[in-house]
Motif scaffolding. Structure first.
Motif, PDB file in Angstrom:
ATOM      1  N   ASP A 172       1.307  -1.346  -0.162  1.00 50.85           N
ATOM      2  CA  ASP A 172      -0.345   0.030   0.015  1.00 50.85           C
ATOM      3  C   ASP A 172       0.561   1.414   0.000  1.00 50.85           C
ATOM      4  O   ASP A 172       0.377   1.967  -0.851  1.00 50.85           O
ATOM      5  CB  ASP A 172      -0.940   0.082   1.195  1.00 50.85           C
ATOM      6  CG  ASP A 172      -2.041  -0.712   1.137  1.00 50.85           C
ATOM      7  OD1 ASP A 172      -2.060  -1.367  -0.039  1.00 50.85           O
ATOM      8  OD2 ASP A 172      -2.657  -1.155   1.576  1.00 50.85           O
TER       9      ASP A 172
ATOM     10  N   GLN B  65     -11.931  -1.812   0.881  1.00 48.35           N
ATOM     11  CA  GLN B  65     -11.117  -1.658  -0.382  1.00 48.35           C
ATOM     12  C   GLN B  65     -12.048  -2.544  -1.459  1.00 48.35           C
ATOM     13  O   GLN B  65     -11.496  -2.062  -2.374  1.00 48.35           O
ATOM     14  CB  GLN B  65      -9.571  -2.018   0.032  1.00 48.35           C
ATOM     15  CG  GLN B  65      -9.778  -0.350   1.314  1.00 48.35           C
ATOM     16  CD  GLN B  65      -8.208  -0.506   0.654  1.00 48.35           C
ATOM     17  OE1 GLN B  65      -7.345  -1.856   0.925  1.00 48.35           O
ATOM     18  NE2 GLN B  65      -7.370   0.430   1.336  1.00 48.35           N
TER      19      GLN B  65
ATOM     20  N   GLU C 284      -6.410  -9.796  -5.839  1.00 53.64           N
ATOM     21  CA  GLU C 284      -7.499  -9.129  -4.301  1.00 53.64           C
ATOM     22  C   GLU C 284      -7.788 -10.282  -3.813  1.00 53.64           C
ATOM     23  O   GLU C 284      -8.366 -10.830  -2.648  1.00 53.64           O
ATOM     24  CB  GLU C 284      -8.709  -8.860  -5.015  1.00 53.64           C
ATOM     25  CG  GLU C 284      -8.948  -7.117  -5.145  1.00 53.64           C
ATOM     26  CD  GLU C 284      -7.416  -5.968  -4.695  1.00 53.64           C
ATOM     27  OE1 GLU C 284      -8.375  -6.532  -3.514  1.00 53.64           O
ATOM     28  OE2 GLU C 284      -6.845  -6.088  -4.876  1.00 53.64           O
TER      29      GLU C 284
ATOM     30  N   LEU D  46     -11.454   5.357  -1.417  1.00 58.09           N
ATOM     31  CA  LEU D  46      -9.577   4.929  -2.067  1.00 58.09           C
ATOM     32  C   LEU D  46      -8.606   4.773  -1.536  1.00 58.09           C
ATOM     33  O   LEU D  46      -7.890   4.346  -1.297  1.00 58.09           O
ATOM     34  CB  LEU D  46      -9.882   3.718  -4.020  1.00 58.09           C
ATOM     35  CG  LEU D  46      -9.145   3.046  -3.671  1.00 58.09           C
ATOM     36  CD1 LEU D  46      -9.765   1.433  -3.111  1.00 58.09           C
ATOM     37  CD2 LEU D  46      -8.966   2.287  -5.224  1.00 58.09           C
TER      38      LEU D  46
ATOM     39  N   SER E 218      -4.167  -4.532  -4.983  1.00 64.50           N
ATOM     40  CA  SER E 218      -3.635  -4.665  -4.208  1.00 64.50           C
ATOM     41  C   SER E 218      -2.283  -4.400  -4.958  1.00 64.50           C
ATOM     42  O   SER E 218      -1.456  -4.625  -3.865  1.00 64.50           O
ATOM     43  CB  SER E 218      -4.018  -5.734  -3.220  1.00 64.50           C
ATOM     44  OG  SER E 218      -5.461  -5.676  -2.525  1.00 64.50           O
TER      45      SER E 218
ATOM     46  N   ARG F 285     -11.411  -1.358  -5.129  1.00 64.35           N
ATOM     47  CA  ARG F 285      -9.924  -2.240  -5.538  1.00 64.35           C
ATOM     48  C   ARG F 285     -10.498  -2.626  -7.210  1.00 64.35           C
ATOM     49  O   ARG F 285     -10.146  -2.118  -8.237  1.00 64.35           O
ATOM     50  CB  ARG F 285      -9.570  -2.805  -5.413  1.00 64.35           C
ATOM     51  CG  ARG F 285      -8.621  -2.092  -4.281  1.00 64.35           C
ATOM     52  CD  ARG F 285      -7.826  -3.237  -3.188  1.00 64.35           C
ATOM     53  NE  ARG F 285      -7.061  -2.225  -2.351  1.00 64.35           N
ATOM     54  CZ  ARG F 285      -6.018  -1.963  -2.505  1.00 64.35           C
ATOM     55  NH1 ARG F 285      -4.647  -1.791  -3.707  1.00 64.35           N
ATOM     56  NH2 ARG F 285      -5.284  -0.976  -1.050  1.00 64.35           N
TER      57      ARG F 285
END
Length: 138
Positions: free
Chosen positions: A16, A89, A127, A64, A100, A93
């Protein structure tokens, strides 16, 4: 929480953080003011379309972005709310095509020659991997 669980949290937190740094770098490299330029451009797009669809994209993207900043911090600090935030999220996403694993789409475009099906599969895969790793280890 075991050391292995902490490492998984740190891994996703680092990804992230990496995404945030990529976004900041791209904005600065383009001569834009990070986040401010995005907001101004989005408002201009909303004004030019005159309907609610751009507003939905803009608000989803802002939510987001803020949640990725928050999840980076929470994951790196091994906070108990990190898992819930990461799960929340996932729809954003998928809707905005923000995996991610930040570099997965670029890697996929080079390997699969910009194949849209491959991009969707890679997005879903990133994800699913994140969800399962957080679910099983926390």
């Amino acid at each position: 929480m075991s050391l292995k669980s902490e490492n998984i949290l740190r891994f996703w937190g680092a990804l992230d953080l990496f995404f945030i740094l990529i976004m900041l770098y791209r904005d600065i490299e383009s001569g834009l003011i990070p986040y401010y330029s995005y907001i101004v451009n989005s408002i201009n797009i909303i004004d030019s379309y005159g309907n609610n669809l751009p507003i939905a994209f803009f608000l989803s993207a802002i939510i987001l972005q803020l949640s990725i900043i928050s999840s980076a911090v929470l994951l790196l600090l091994n906070h108990r709310w990190a898992k819930i935030l990461c799960y929340s999220q996932i729809p954003f996403r998928l809707f905005l095509v923000v995996p991610s694993i930040p570099f997965i789409l670029e890697l996929g475009s080079k390997v699969f020659n910009n194949n849209a099906y491959a991009a969707v599969i890679l997005l879903l895969l990133s994800e699913i991997v994140k969800f399962i790793s957080l679910y099983r280890k926390l």
